[in-house]
Design an enzyme around this catalytic site. Structure first.
Site, PDB file in Angstrom:
ATOM      1  N   SER A 103       0.747  -1.176   0.412  1.00 60.93           N
ATOM      2  CA  SER A 103       0.199  -0.070  -0.446  1.00 60.93           C
ATOM      3  C   SER A 103       0.714   1.336   0.232  1.00 60.93           C
ATOM      4  CB  SER A 103      -0.369   0.057   0.913  1.00 60.93           C
ATOM      5  OG  SER A 103      -1.658   1.401   0.967  1.00 60.93           O
ATOM      6  N   HIS A 146      -1.337  -1.074  -4.831  1.00 55.82           N
ATOM      7  CA  HIS A 146      -2.219  -0.658  -4.001  1.00 55.82           C
ATOM      8  C   HIS A 146      -2.248   0.566  -4.022  1.00 55.82           C
ATOM      9  CE1 HIS A 146      -6.385  -1.968  -0.870  1.00 55.82           C
ATOM     10  NE2 HIS A 146      -6.180  -0.837  -0.621  1.00 55.82           N
ATOM     11  N   ASP A 183      -4.191   3.764  -1.956  1.00 62.40           N
ATOM     12  CA  ASP A 183      -5.637   4.466  -1.302  1.00 62.40           C
ATOM     13  C   ASP A 183      -6.409   5.885  -2.033  1.00 62.40           C
ATOM     14  OD1 ASP A 183      -6.423   2.051   0.114  1.00 62.40           O
ATOM     15  OD2 ASP A 183      -5.026   2.528   1.372  1.00 62.40           O
ATOM     16  N   MET A 233      -9.250   7.985  -0.352  1.00 57.60           N
ATOM     17  CA  MET A 233     -10.199   9.388  -0.080  1.00 57.60           C
ATOM     18  C   MET A 233     -10.759  10.548  -0.411  1.00 57.60           C
ATOM     19  SD  MET A 233      -7.958   7.582   3.098  1.00 57.60           S
ATOM     20  CE  MET A 233      -6.615   6.376   3.138  1.00 57.60           C
ATOM     21  N   HIS A 256      -8.208   1.238  -4.739  1.00 56.24           N
ATOM     22  CA  HIS A 256      -8.686   1.163  -3.858  1.00 56.24           C
ATOM     23  C   HIS A 256      -9.836   2.774  -4.150  1.00 56.24           C
ATOM     24  CE1 HIS A 256      -9.939   0.199   0.318  1.00 56.24           C
ATOM     25  NE2 HIS A 256     -10.857   0.546  -0.370  1.00 56.24           N
ATOM     26  N   MET A 306     -12.820   4.384  -2.177  1.00 54.97           N
ATOM     27  CA  MET A 306     -13.135   4.932  -1.001  1.00 54.97           C
ATOM     28  C   MET A 306     -13.680   6.196  -0.556  1.00 54.97           C
ATOM     29  SD  MET A 306     -10.888   3.512   2.082  1.00 54.97           S
ATOM     30  CE  MET A 306      -8.462   4.285   0.872  1.00 54.97           C
ATOM     31  N   MET A 344     -12.245  -5.382   4.252  1.00 57.12           N
ATOM     32  CA  MET A 344     -11.442  -4.904   5.286  1.00 57.12           C
ATOM     33  C   MET A 344     -11.478  -4.921   6.616  1.00 57.12           C
ATOM     34  SD  MET A 344     -10.578  -2.436   3.382  1.00 57.12           S
ATOM     35  CE  MET A 344      -9.779  -1.075   4.774  1.00 57.12           C
ATOM     36  N   ASP A 395      -7.303  -6.600   3.323  1.00 60.73           N
ATOM     37  CA  ASP A 395      -6.792  -5.085   3.653  1.00 60.73           C
ATOM     38  C   ASP A 395      -6.495  -4.000   5.007  1.00 60.73           C
ATOM     39  OD1 ASP A 395      -5.415  -2.399   3.685  1.00 60.73           O
ATOM     40  OD2 ASP A 395      -7.002  -1.950   2.110  1.00 60.73           O
TER      41      ASP A 395
HETATM   42  C1  DX5 Z   1      -6.846   1.619   4.930  1.00 63.72           C
HETATM   43  C2  DX5 Z   1      -6.028   1.175   3.593  1.00 63.72           C
HETATM   44  C3  DX5 Z   1      -4.973   0.505   3.870  1.00 63.72           C
HETATM   45  C4  DX5 Z   1      -4.326   1.132   4.497  1.00 63.72           C
HETATM   46  C5  DX5 Z   1      -3.506   0.193   5.066  1.00 63.72           C
HETATM   47  O1  DX5 Z   1      -7.817   2.832   4.973  1.00 63.72           O
HETATM   48  O2  DX5 Z   1      -7.189   1.211   2.426  1.00 63.72           O
HETATM   49  O3  DX5 Z   1      -4.702   0.143   2.591  1.00 63.72           O
HETATM   50  O4  DX5 Z   1      -2.561   1.269   3.584  1.00 63.72           O
HETATM   51  O5  DX5 Z   1      -2.537   0.405   6.287  1.00 63.72           O
HETATM   52  P1  DX5 Z   1      -2.214  -1.144   6.883  1.00 63.72           P
HETATM   53  O6  DX5 Z   1      -1.502  -2.394   6.124  1.00 63.72           O
HETATM   54  O7  DX5 Z   1      -0.800  -0.215   7.811  1.00 63.72           O
HETATM   55  O8  DX5 Z   1      -3.104  -1.450   7.995  1.00 63.72           O
HETATM   56 ZN    ZN Z   2      -6.680   0.150   0.889  1.00 65.37          ZN
END
Ligand code: DX5
Ligand code: ZN
Length: 223
Positions: A16, A40, A42, A44, A73, A75, A143, A181
């Site tokens: 990630s 990956h 993320d 947001m 991903h 979100m 998740m 994840d």
């Molecule tokens: C959380 C993200 C994850 C995050 C995971 O909202 O979707 O992808 O980067 O990070 P770790 O491995 O540190 O929990």
């Molecule tokens: Zn993620």
């Protein structure tokens, strides 16, 4: 276009980028190239989750620095707004949340654009919400923390849901990656794989390791 490997019984780690070193992405990501399945990424929006991260503008740099395909991903509350921008930015897989507005239409659009599609559910969402998607996606993401932040603790109570999703995938008889994840490290990966996960997102545990490449090599030997 790089093709995502098909589920093959082997476990693929997806680093990630949220936890990578943004001051030196190449140094942070390049050593993972031969050891990780894909990156990956993320996304947001401050609405679907209480945090902001990055948009499509950063994705080409991540693809270039890592030399790996990238999974966005999403979100975000309105993923339909972002499917095309992320496709244009070079995402090869786009994962949307089943809880977000228009998720099914987004999956159809992602596939129409010739990309792989994923669907994700938050900890409070039951596996049954995956049912309409299983026949249409390439990846199911469970998740294992409340989405929004890296570095949180793994929720072991999500393991039965991982197992249930694995059974749903097997019943359907299609090759679909089953990914977890949140809070994944060398220890928490073990019960996830035992419950049926074959892809592990790793952020802080990977990038905070003294030697991330060595950690991935070790996991490839043991999982
Ligand atoms: C959380 C993200 C994850 C995050 C995971 O909202 O979707 O992808 O980067 O990070 P770790 O491995 O540190 O929990
Ligand atoms: Zn993620």
């Amino acid at each position: 276009m790089t093709v995502f490997p098909s589920p093959s019984g082997r476990v693929a780690v997806a680093p990630s980028v949220l936890s990578a070193d943004f001051a030196d992405l190449r140094r942070s990501l390049a050593p993972l190239r031969r050891l990780a399945g894909w990156m990956h990424f993320d996304v947001m929006d401050g609405h679907f989750v209480p945090n902001l991260s990055f948009g499509p503008g950063l994705l080409p740099a991540v693809a270039k620095a890592s030399g790996l395909p990238v999974d966005a991903h999403l979100m975000v509350e309105r993923p339909a707004m972002f499917v095309e921008p992320f496709a244009k930015a070079g995402a090869e897989l786009i994962t949307v949340h089943a809880e977000a507005a228009g998720a099914a239409a987004c999956v159809a659009k992602i596939r129409k654009l010739g990309l792989k599609a994923g669907v994700s559910i938050k900890p409070g969402t039951p596996a049954s919400r995956l049912a309409p998607f299983i026949g249409k996606v390439d990846l199911v993401l469970i998740m294992t923390v409340e989405p929004g932040f890296g570095g949180q603790s793994f929720m072991a109570d999500m393991l039965p849901k991982v197992h249930e999703a694995r059974r749903m995938i097997e019943r359907r008889g299609r090759p679909v990656w089953l990914q977890v994840d949140g809070g994944i490290n060398e220890e928490t990966a073990v019960p996830c794989v035992a419950a049926g996960a074959d892809s592990l997102v790793m952020g802080s545990a990977l990038f905070k390791a003294p030697d991330p490449a060595a950690l991935l090599r070790r996991m490839a030997r043991t999982l």
